[in-house]
Design a protein around this motif. Structure first.
Motif, PDB file in Angstrom:
ATOM      1  N   ILE A  25       7.266  -4.230   1.044  1.00 33.82           N
ATOM      2  CA  ILE A  25       6.676  -3.183   0.195  1.00 33.82           C
ATOM      3  C   ILE A  25       5.560  -2.454   0.946  1.00 33.82           C
ATOM      4  N   GLU A  26       4.758  -3.208   1.689  1.00 34.39           N
ATOM      5  CA  GLU A  26       3.684  -2.590   2.471  1.00 34.39           C
ATOM      6  C   GLU A  26       4.260  -1.587   3.468  1.00 34.39           C
ATOM      7  N   GLY A  27       5.372  -1.949   4.114  1.00 34.48           N
ATOM      8  CA  GLY A  27       6.039  -1.033   5.035  1.00 34.48           C
ATOM      9  C   GLY A  27       6.523   0.224   4.331  1.00 34.48           C
ATOM     10  N   ASP A  33       3.526   7.060   2.691  1.00 37.06           N
ATOM     11  CA  ASP A  33       2.129   7.475   2.690  1.00 37.06           C
ATOM     12  C   ASP A  33       1.492   7.321   1.305  1.00 37.06           C
ATOM     13  N   PHE A  34       1.747   6.173   0.681  1.00 34.22           N
ATOM     14  CA  PHE A  34       1.121   5.823  -0.598  1.00 34.22           C
ATOM     15  C   PHE A  34       0.053   4.767  -0.350  1.00 34.22           C
ATOM     16  N   ASP A  35      -1.020   4.868  -1.103  1.00 32.64           N
ATOM     17  CA  ASP A  35      -2.043   3.828  -1.047  1.00 32.64           C
ATOM     18  C   ASP A  35      -1.759   2.838  -2.153  1.00 32.64           C
ATOM     19  N   GLY A  36      -1.963   1.579  -1.872  1.00 32.44           N
ATOM     20  CA  GLY A  36      -1.783   0.558  -2.894  1.00 32.44           C
ATOM     21  C   GLY A  36      -2.169  -0.800  -2.352  1.00 32.44           C
ATOM     22  N   ASP A  37      -2.732  -1.609  -3.219  1.00 28.59           N
ATOM     23  CA  ASP A  37      -3.048  -2.982  -2.869  1.00 28.59           C
ATOM     24  C   ASP A  37      -1.948  -3.876  -3.410  1.00 28.59           C
ATOM     25  N   ILE A  38      -1.638  -4.937  -2.679  1.00 32.44           N
ATOM     26  CA  ILE A  38      -0.538  -5.823  -3.067  1.00 32.44           C
ATOM     27  C   ILE A  38      -1.096  -7.181  -3.451  1.00 32.44           C
TER      28      ILE A  38
END
Length: 162
Positions: A25-27, A33-38
């Motif tokens: 998902i991080e990849g 080019d989305f920001d998000g914490d997992i």
């Protein structure tokens, strides 16, 4: 907070699934080019991966369709890495948690209506995740339910008490 592991559940394997899924998902987030914490967790017998951030509506899509597709792609990535089928649950921006509350209420209301009328009640087609939440709500209300139909038009039928 994670639930206590049930007997026979390989928490280490589920945590590994979560790690693989988080990397995948991080990849995807980087490429898009989305920001998000997992966040990763284990709930019962499945790994849970959640993406939280401010601009994730595009990753949820209308009625969660994009989220469902991303979940399937993530499960395939986990399967490819482990050789095992994954039941991993992906949530983005708290969408599933919000849906869970609404669907539990839907199941409870349907069960109450069936108790009043004594007649079975068919609900609208739902995803497997949505049907599971409704089945849980109906069971909590003391009635039984079953899924009928073929994907993507599978739906829940709530039955009166026997």
């Amino acid at each position: 907070m994670a639930e206590a592991p049930e007997a026979g559940i390989d928490v280490e394997a589920l945590e590994n699934e979560g790690d693989i899924a988080a990397d995948y998902i991080e990849g995807l987030l980087d490429i898009a080019d989305f920001d998000g914490d997992i966040d990763m967790d284990v709930e019962g017998d499945r790994a849970m991966v959640s993406v939280v951030g401010a601009t994730l509506d595009e990753l949820i899509g209308e009625d969660g369709e994009v989220l469902e597709a991303l979940q399937e792609l993530t499960r395939l990535a986990v399967h490819r890495a482990t050789g095992e089928r994954s039941r991993l649950m992906l949530d983005i921006g708290g969408y599933r948690e919000g849906r869970r509350k609404v669907l539990f209420q839907t199941g409870t209301e349907a069960a109450n209506k069936v108790k009043e009328t004594g007649e079975a009640r068919e609900l609208e087609p739902m995803t497997p995740f949505e049907r599971k939440v409704v089945h849980d709500a109906v069971a909590a209300a003391g009635l039984r339910s079953e899924s009928e139909g073929e994907e993507p038009n599978r739906y829940v039928v709530v039955h009166p008490a026997d």
